[in-house]
Design an enzyme around this catalytic site. Structure first.
Site, mmCIF file in Angstrom:
data_model
loop_
_atom_site.group_PDB
_atom_site.id
_atom_site.type_symbol
_atom_site.label_atom_id
_atom_site.label_comp_id
_atom_site.label_asym_id
_atom_site.label_seq_id
_atom_site.Cartn_x
_atom_site.Cartn_y
_atom_site.Cartn_z
ATOM 1 N N LYS A 225 1.278 -1.312 -0.226
ATOM 2 C CA LYS A 225 0.103 -0.124 -0.129
ATOM 3 C C LYS A 225 1.063 0.809 0.457
ATOM 4 C CE LYS A 225 -3.524 2.733 2.910
ATOM 5 N NZ LYS A 225 -5.015 2.783 3.525
ATOM 6 N N HIS B 8 -9.889 -30.315 -34.714
ATOM 7 C CA HIS B 8 -10.670 -29.629 -34.017
ATOM 8 C C HIS B 8 -11.753 -29.841 -32.990
ATOM 9 C CE1 HIS B 8 -9.448 -26.736 -37.320
ATOM 10 N NE2 HIS B 8 -9.884 -28.217 -38.264
#
Length: 508
Positions: free
Chosen positions: A140, A270
């Site tokens: 922070k 596929h």
């Protein structure tokens, strides 16, 4: 915002001490005052470096069996104080709190402890309180403080200390803070998942720390990233990096091959199988899998569940493929398969796979359990006058495994543990059936005596009528249509067997 901060005081308290020693010596060389706790404090003293115990700073000992060590204003005040605020600086002087410019803290191994099967008591004790608080506080206040929350960042910190003589830039501190918040959020996610029982409402949280940028996504204009550890899943022996489309096909290939225990080869294109065969030896399985559809096999993904030897490799090497996967390869096979540099050859390592699937959908995420069910002969209920033979039941089991991993709507023909043909992803089931018949005939397969599996029920009797006329002798479907009896009657009229499983295998 661009100011440089010189490290004068550091707080170091870590679980993992790998490669920490060079950092300690570098801080000592720079004259940095070091504060520490417990085992880290002992580690630093054993290096011959001066260190101040945090309890000497706070005037409080470590209490509650080590649960409370650093949770004190004299620690957090020194981390959170804003150097540009005169009032903060005055309070530091008033309460004799040193500015802490560097925090090196990691977290107890919560995820590892859970995965080890440890008791609940041991798991709970690995929920870090002080460490996570220190990380968040330092991150922070990144404008003034450096936070290093992982041993993976020690090398970078050491280089900065040497190169910049103990000073850091705002960009460096922000980058360390970003990494720290990533670590803290991942930690909290795994704790939540440990406690989560989806009550009163399910919550979607996922956190994966490793990632790999792909060449592109499904198409070159799309960005692609894989989140996960591919190195744990596969050992790459040859070829270029896996692409987005490769990974999608490989995922389907792994799911399909795991249905089989006897030597089996599957070829996918596929995500759909264009060839599958189970045989006594893997070379035979390859030859018969390729025979299913040698045209579609071009550029496909090949996966085997047994070692690839030189003879099999020589056969596989005759066609162009994108990816070849097996649990092992002989040295001679590797030499053969590595001659073509771009073809990807992977050893599959045994890792535990997720049992949940999810993907983005509309403005959210959809999640489901994986389809881990496949019905064998024991779950096949005969519904026709003619009963399937043991041989037909085995072929129906084989066909049902393939159906489960083929895009809906789908029809699969199989005979003698070999895929004859499949009709894939059509908007009507009868179209899938007709497609499968055309493909089987085009590659010279005789469907007489073959079996048929469907991923969902037949709404009309036309499918079984057409299949019977093509030579199919046994049919598997889940059942559940209000017109099931029409299809059963057609089977009876045509003299073929039908079994139902009561399990649907849609795959969209």
């Amino acid at each position: 915002m661009s100011h440089s901060v010189q490290i004068k005081n550091a707080l170091i308290s870590v679980y993992y001490k790998d490669n920490l020693e060079p950092i300690i010596h570098e801080l000592n060389r720079l004259g940095v005052k070091i504060y520490s706790t417990g085992g880290t404090e002992t580690f630093i003293r054993d290096l011959g470096v001066d260190v101040i115990a945090v309890e000497d700073l706070t005037s409080y000992p470590s209490i509650l069996g080590g649960r409370v060590k650093t949770l004190h204003p004299k620690v957090f005040g020194g981390i959170l104080a804003r150097r540009s605020f005169d009032s903060d600086e005055q309070q530091l002087v008033q309460y004799e709190i040193p500015e802490i410019d560097l925090v090196i803290v990691d977290l107890y191994p919560f995820e590892e402890t859970v995965n080890s099967g440890a008791s609940q008591e041991d798991v709970i004790e690995k929920i870090d309180i002080g460490g996570i608080s220190l990380i968040r506080a330092a991150a922070k206040n990144y404008k003034d403080v450096v936070i290093v929350a992982s041993k993976n960042d020690y090398t970078e910190l050491e280089e900065i200390l040497k190169r910049q003589q103990g000073a850091t830039t705002i960009d460096q501190r922000r980058r360390f803070a970003q990494k720290a918040f990533n670590i803290s959020s991942n930690y909290d996610t795994h704790i939540f998942q440990y406690f989560d029982h989806s009550e009163p409402m399910p919550v979607f949280k996922q956190s994966i720390q490793t990632s790999q940028v792909l060449r592109y996504g499904e198409n070159p204009h799309q960005k692609g990233i894989f989140y996960g550890n591919l190195d744990a899943m596969f050992t790459k022996l040859n070829g270029k990096e896996l692409s987005y489309n490769n990974l999608v096909d490989v995922d389907a290939a792994v799911a399909l091959i795991d249905e089989f225990t006897d030597p089996t080869v599957a070829i996918l294109k596929h995500t759909n199988a264009c060839g599958v065969a189970t045989r006594t030896f893997i070379k035979e399985a390859w030859i018969d899998a390729l025979a299913c559809d040698p045209v579609s096999a071009f550029g496909g993904v090949i996966i085997a569940n047994d070692e690839i030897d030189a003879a099999t490799a020589a056969e596989i090497d005759k066609i162009f493929y994108e990816v070849l996967i097996a649990p092992a390869f002989t040295d001679e096979a590797i030499d053969i398969l590595s001659a073509k540099k771009n073809r990807i050859v992977l050893i599959r390592n045994r890792v535990e796979l997720p049992v949940k699937q999810f993907k983005t959908l509309l403005n959210g995420v959809i999640e489901q359990d994986k389809d881990l069910v496949v019905e064998g002969p024991a779950q096949m209920t005969p519904v026709t006058e003619k009963k399937a033979t043991e041989h037909e039941l085995r072929d129906l089991y084989f066909a049902n495994k393939v159906v489960k991993h083929t895009k809906s709507n789908t029809i699969v023909f199989a005979k003698n543990n070999q895929l004859m043909a499949s009709g894939v992803g059509q908007t009507s089931r009868v179209d899938s059936l007709k497609q499968a018949i055309i493909k089987a005939e085009s590659f010279g397969f005789d469907l007489r005596g073959a079996v048929m599996a469907s991923d969902a029920f037949f709404p009309f009797p036309d499918c079984v009528e057409i299949a019977a006329d093509a030579g199919i002798t046994a049919v598997l479907q889940p059942g559940g249509s209000i017109k099931d009896q029409d299809s059963i009657n057609m089977c009876n009229q045509k003299g073929i067997a039908m079994v139902t499983t009561r399990v649907r295998h849609f795959k969209h």
